[in-house]
Scaffold this motif. Structure first.
Motif, PDB file in Angstrom:
ATOM      1  N   GLY A   1      35.764  38.101  22.701  1.00  0.00           N
ATOM      2  CA  GLY A   1      34.645  37.824  23.635  1.00  0.00           C
ATOM      3  C   GLY A   1      34.058  36.718  24.079  1.00  0.00           C
ATOM      4  N   ASP A   2      35.395  37.562  25.179  1.00  0.00           N
ATOM      5  CA  ASP A   2      34.616  37.054  26.932  1.00  0.00           C
ATOM      6  C   ASP A   2      33.525  38.197  27.658  1.00  0.00           C
ATOM      7  N   SER A   3      32.238  37.675  27.518  1.00  0.00           N
ATOM      8  CA  SER A   3      30.300  38.292  27.858  1.00  0.00           C
ATOM      9  C   SER A   3      30.561  38.323  29.810  1.00  0.00           C
ATOM     10  N   SER A   4      31.698  37.062  29.838  1.00  0.00           N
ATOM     11  CA  SER A   4      31.212  37.558  31.442  1.00  0.00           C
ATOM     12  C   SER A   4      31.017  38.869  32.471  1.00  0.00           C
ATOM     13  N   HIS A   5      31.794  40.272  31.488  1.00  0.00           N
ATOM     14  CA  HIS A   5      32.416  41.511  32.088  1.00  0.00           C
ATOM     15  C   HIS A   5      33.039  41.496  33.339  1.00  0.00           C
ATOM     16  N   ASN A   6      34.106  39.823  33.281  1.00  0.00           N
ATOM     17  CA  ASN A   6      34.667  39.825  34.836  1.00  0.00           C
ATOM     18  C   ASN A   6      36.408  40.446  34.408  1.00  0.00           C
ATOM     19  N   VAL A   7      37.165  41.762  35.001  1.00  0.00           N
ATOM     20  CA  VAL A   7      38.089  43.102  34.577  1.00  0.00           C
ATOM     21  C   VAL A   7      39.017  41.642  34.596  1.00  0.00           C
ATOM     22  N   ASP A   8      39.170  40.703  35.893  1.00  0.00           N
ATOM     23  CA  ASP A   8      40.176  40.897  36.012  1.00  0.00           C
ATOM     24  C   ASP A   8      40.695  38.700  34.857  1.00  0.00           C
ATOM     25  N   ARG A   9      39.572  38.482  35.139  1.00  0.00           N
ATOM     26  CA  ARG A   9      39.554  36.556  34.038  1.00  0.00           C
ATOM     27  C   ARG A   9      39.963  37.477  32.583  1.00  0.00           C
ATOM     28  N   TRP A  10      39.430  38.893  32.186  1.00  0.00           N
ATOM     29  CA  TRP A  10      39.485  39.243  31.026  1.00  0.00           C
ATOM     30  C   TRP A  10      40.931  39.310  30.513  1.00  0.00           C
ATOM     31  N   LEU A  11      41.793  39.800  31.388  1.00  0.00           N
ATOM     32  CA  LEU A  11      43.132  40.848  31.961  1.00  0.00           C
ATOM     33  C   LEU A  11      43.905  39.552  31.946  1.00  0.00           C
ATOM     34  N   SER A  12      43.622  38.598  32.299  1.00  0.00           N
ATOM     35  CA  SER A  12      44.173  37.311  32.738  1.00  0.00           C
ATOM     36  C   SER A  12      44.371  36.335  31.447  1.00  0.00           C
ATOM     37  N   LYS A  13      43.358  36.634  31.029  1.00  0.00           N
ATOM     38  CA  LYS A  13      42.986  36.252  29.140  1.00  0.00           C
ATOM     39  C   LYS A  13      44.057  36.702  28.178  1.00  0.00           C
ATOM     40  N   LEU A  14      43.714  38.219  28.194  1.00  0.00           N
ATOM     41  CA  LEU A  14      44.759  39.178  27.388  1.00  0.00           C
ATOM     42  C   LEU A  14      45.939  38.568  27.892  1.00  0.00           C
TER      43      LEU A  14
ATOM     44  N   ASN B   1      47.044  35.604  29.175  1.00  0.00           N
ATOM     45  CA  ASN B   1      48.193  33.922  28.107  1.00  0.00           C
ATOM     46  C   ASN B   1      48.008  34.165  27.297  1.00  0.00           C
ATOM     47  N   SER B   2      47.591  35.148  26.553  1.00  0.00           N
ATOM     48  CA  SER B   2      47.268  35.090  25.153  1.00  0.00           C
ATOM     49  C   SER B   2      48.427  35.271  24.387  1.00  0.00           C
ATOM     50  N   LYS B   3      49.837  36.105  25.426  1.00  0.00           N
ATOM     51  CA  LYS B   3      50.460  36.896  24.733  1.00  0.00           C
ATOM     52  C   LYS B   3      51.423  36.775  23.691  1.00  0.00           C
ATOM     53  N   TRP B   4      49.868  37.826  22.876  1.00  0.00           N
ATOM     54  CA  TRP B   4      49.512  39.516  21.913  1.00  0.00           C
ATOM     55  C   TRP B   4      50.731  40.152  21.412  1.00  0.00           C
ATOM     56  N   LEU B   5      50.051  40.451  22.983  1.00  0.00           N
ATOM     57  CA  LEU B   5      51.314  42.273  23.264  1.00  0.00           C
ATOM     58  C   LEU B   5      53.260  41.546  23.557  1.00  0.00           C
ATOM     59  N   SER B   6      52.794  40.783  23.347  1.00  0.00           N
ATOM     60  CA  SER B   6      54.888  39.783  23.981  1.00  0.00           C
ATOM     61  C   SER B   6      55.289  39.616  22.383  1.00  0.00           C
ATOM     62  N   HIS B   7      54.139  39.681  21.600  1.00  0.00           N
ATOM     63  CA  HIS B   7      55.109  39.499  20.272  1.00  0.00           C
ATOM     64  C   HIS B   7      55.387  40.804  19.270  1.00  0.00           C
ATOM     65  N   VAL B   8      54.273  41.998  19.781  1.00  0.00           N
ATOM     66  CA  VAL B   8      54.061  42.482  19.579  1.00  0.00           C
ATOM     67  C   VAL B   8      55.643  43.383  20.137  1.00  0.00           C
ATOM     68  N   GLN B   9      55.946  43.373  21.157  1.00  0.00           N
ATOM     69  CA  GLN B   9      56.420  43.810  22.203  1.00  0.00           C
ATOM     70  C   GLN B   9      58.373  43.097  21.738  1.00  0.00           C
ATOM     71  N   ALA B  10      58.264  41.654  20.520  1.00  0.00           N
ATOM     72  CA  ALA B  10      59.250  41.318  20.692  1.00  0.00           C
ATOM     73  C   ALA B  10      59.550  41.202  19.284  1.00  0.00           C
ATOM     74  N   ALA B  11      58.618  42.423  18.217  1.00  0.00           N
ATOM     75  CA  ALA B  11      58.899  42.446  16.787  1.00  0.00           C
ATOM     76  C   ALA B  11      59.495  44.239  17.219  1.00  0.00           C
TER      77      ALA B  11
ATOM     78  N   GLN C   1      50.001  48.700  23.414  1.00  0.00           N
ATOM     79  CA  GLN C   1      48.201  48.937  24.191  1.00  0.00           C
ATOM     80  C   GLN C   1      47.126  47.989  22.942  1.00  0.00           C
ATOM     81  N   LEU C   2      46.318  47.251  23.909  1.00  0.00           N
ATOM     82  CA  LEU C   2      44.971  46.317  22.323  1.00  0.00           C
ATOM     83  C   LEU C   2      45.010  47.224  21.407  1.00  0.00           C
ATOM     84  N   TRP C   3      45.209  46.793  20.032  1.00  0.00           N
ATOM     85  CA  TRP C   3      44.287  47.416  19.111  1.00  0.00           C
ATOM     86  C   TRP C   3      43.582  46.981  19.121  1.00  0.00           C
TER      87      TRP C   3
END
Length: 577
Positions: free
Chosen positions: A324-337, A339-349, A530-532
């Motif tokens: 939901g980040d509306s800053s349109h800053n790609v580096d910031r968005w990738l950093s937040k993504l 830091n969420s570690k969601w894809l790490s959970h997908v990978q582990a499962a 990939q992010l869903w």
């Protein structure tokens, strides 16, 4: 006749302070702002377009609302309205001098399906009353008060059989197992294990008296039961909860006997523990533990840590915040993504499921999987492993049967885990998006093997929404015991049965499906995941265009197949003549 959403208002009248408001402006994704009438019923918000541009009113199931933010103007003289506000709710309130006749308010509704809606309501008192009504109705916790108990869809009757299959039917289809495995009704009244179904499949040589002793040695009574039989080599997957060895390293000879019966005639079995070795050791301090090498000599234990509970829920919250980040800053968005570690959970499962499937298919050994309670990560890994191994689980009907068997019947506490989604302001209790994580992993499998799945992304998106707020009773309650106590199977309709109706099948079937008997081995390297976007970015303009393109492609493929079938039928008719 289907139940009207208006008919339940009287039963919940004590929760509704204001039932109707005129001249409300609705703002929602992919639509122009619309002025109309807002109606609050016991289970729905109903918005009717005043200008008649939309023939059907917009309905929002109140249980889908995760959080409410209010912004009102001209609070002078209305301060008393806030005296009963609970500390768990958050309000965004701005005070602007204006005349009372021009007073207004805005309610922002953040939904569990990640959609954000806005209602501009004339009149501050009406705004506050509507918000208070929504807060009260969205926090109902008694299952029998929820909409599935009132929903009567066309084409379905309550007398229909509830669910797709039963343990008895599953066992009947495993005739090659009947000499070594049996059905047990030791839990027929749910007294042995509240989260298990009445019937389970266990080794033939283990009687019910033994099972009673094993249940006391496993957390929550979840003794090892069979959940999958691999036809190619006869190996099985079992699941359970952790053993209660405690600091004194207690033994249960009956538990050891049961596991030995599973691998009778084989040299080795694997126990996959979804905790780290440190977590398993720490569990002994609170009465839990793990199977020791000396007492379970025929079994080798493997640890694959999967996060659960608060950690997983906070990961989802951070991911949704990043999306939901509306800053349109790609580096910031990738950093937040990241830091969420969601894809790490997908990978582990997926990695844990791949390991389990490898033990069964490639190494030829039976597996017992468990974590702590056996109701979350255990079910996640066992389900994914079956999708990898079993062609039948990859069809539309097979996948829904898998979910029913491994999640609904097996006691995943849906009502606790899905009480709130990513926007809620309330303190976390039992929430954890384990089922959403499963759906994400299944989406990753479908993306890597686009021809191997008989169902499509729209089905996964539908399930991701239904698990939090549904017209159907499938995801209500936390166990079969609770469903029986509330009469859920007699008083609600089954989602899975509805999804298999002919009118629904075309929506959720994969038109490119080509069945394969081979196992599908997912790649779990970070670059392969990939992010869903279809779920987490579904309310953006890009997602709308992607959805339109997918629908166009699906319609084209379906039309081509129909043309091909018609052509084949014509040829056959000519040959017969």
């Amino acid at each position: 006749m289907p139940e009207s959403p208006y008919t339940d208002a009287m039963e919940f009248s004590e929760h509704i302070k204001t039932g109707n408001v005129e001249d409300v402006v609705l703002r929602r994704p992919f639509h122009q702002p619309t002025k109309g009438t807002l109606c609050v019923t016991g289970h729905h918000l109903i918005f009717s377009d005043r200008d008649g541009h939309n023939s059907q009113p917009f309905l929002l199931l109140i249980r889908n609302i995760d959080a409410i933010d209010k912004s009102v103007e001209n609070l002078l003289g209305y301060s008393k309205l806030f005296s009963s506000t609970g500390p768990s709710q958050r309000f965004d309130i701005s005070v602007t001098p204006c005349v009372p006749s021009a007073s207004s308010g805005t309610i922002t509704l953040k939904c569990k399906d990640l959609c954000v809606l806005q209602l501009d309501i004339p009149g501050m008192e009406e705004c506050l009353n509507i918000a208070s009504s929504i807060e009260s109705l969205s926090s109902l916790e008694t299952a029998s008060e929820m909409y599935p108990f009132f929903h009567r869809p066309a084409g379905l009757v309550l007398q229909d059989k509830w669910g797709l299959s039963s343990t008895e039917q599953d066992y009947a289809g495993m005739k090659e197992l009947h000499d070594r495995w049996r059905l047990s009704y030791v839990n027929r009244d749910f007294s042995v294990c509240p989260s298990y179904p009445p019937a389970v499949i266990v080794p033939h040589s283990i009687d019910d008296e033994t099972l009673l002793k094993v249940a006391k040695f496993r957390q929550g009574g979840r003794f090892p039961v069979l959940c999958y039989h691999h036809e190619k080599n006869g190996m099985v997957i079992m699941r359970s909860s952790q053993p209660l060895t405690g600091t004194n390293k207690k033994r249960c000879k009956e538990d050891e006997l049961l596991l030995q019966a599973v691998i009778d005639g084989s040299d080795l079995g694997y126990i996959i523990d979804t905790r780290s070795p440190q977590q398993a050791q720490q569990a002994r301090m609170t009465g839990g533990g793990f199977e020791s090498k000396s007492n379970y000599s025929g079994w080798k234990r493997l640890n694959r840590q999967l996060e659960r509970g608060k950690v997983l829920q906070e990961s989802l919250i951070k991911l949704v915040e990043a999306c939901g980040d509306s800053s349109h800053n790609v580096d910031r968005w990738l950093s937040k993504l990241e830091n969420s570690k969601w894809l790490s959970h997908v990978q582990a499962a997926l990695a844990a499921a791949g390991l389990l499937a490898e033990c069964v298919e490639r190494d030829g050994h039976s597996v017992l999987i468990h974590g702590t309670e056996g109701t979350d990560t255990t079910l996640l890994v066992s389900s994914l492993a079956q999708l990898i191994l079993d062609p039948g689980s990859r069809t539309l009907a097979g996948f829904l049967s898998l979910l029913e068997r491994e999640w609904v019947q097996a006691g995943h506490p849906f009502q606790q885990r899905c009480a709130h989604s990513a926007y809620s302001h309330t303190r976390l209790r039992h929430e954890a998006p384990v089922f959403v994580l499963l759906l994400d992993c299944v989406w990753q499998l479908g993306r890597q093997f686009p021809l191997a799945m008989g169902f499509s992304e729209p089905l996964l998106l539908r399930l991701a929404k239904e698990v939090y707020a549904s017209d159907y009773g499938t995801f209500l309650c936390n166990s079969d015991q609770e469903r029986c106590a509330t009469g859920l199977k007699e008083r609600t309709h089954c989602l899975f049965q509805s999804l298999l109706r002919p009118s629904e099948r075309d929506l959720y079937s994969n038109p490119l499906f080509e069945p394969t008997e081979l196992a599908i081995w997912p790649c779990v390297q970070p670059q392969s995941l990939q992010l869903w976007k279809g779920l987490f970015l579904r309310w953006t303009d890009d997602a709308l265009h992607l959805k339109e393109a997918q629908e166009a492609i699906q319609n084209l493929v379906v039309e081509c197949r129909r043309t091909l079938y018609d052509y084949i039928e014509n040829i056959e008719d000519r040959e017969l003549k």
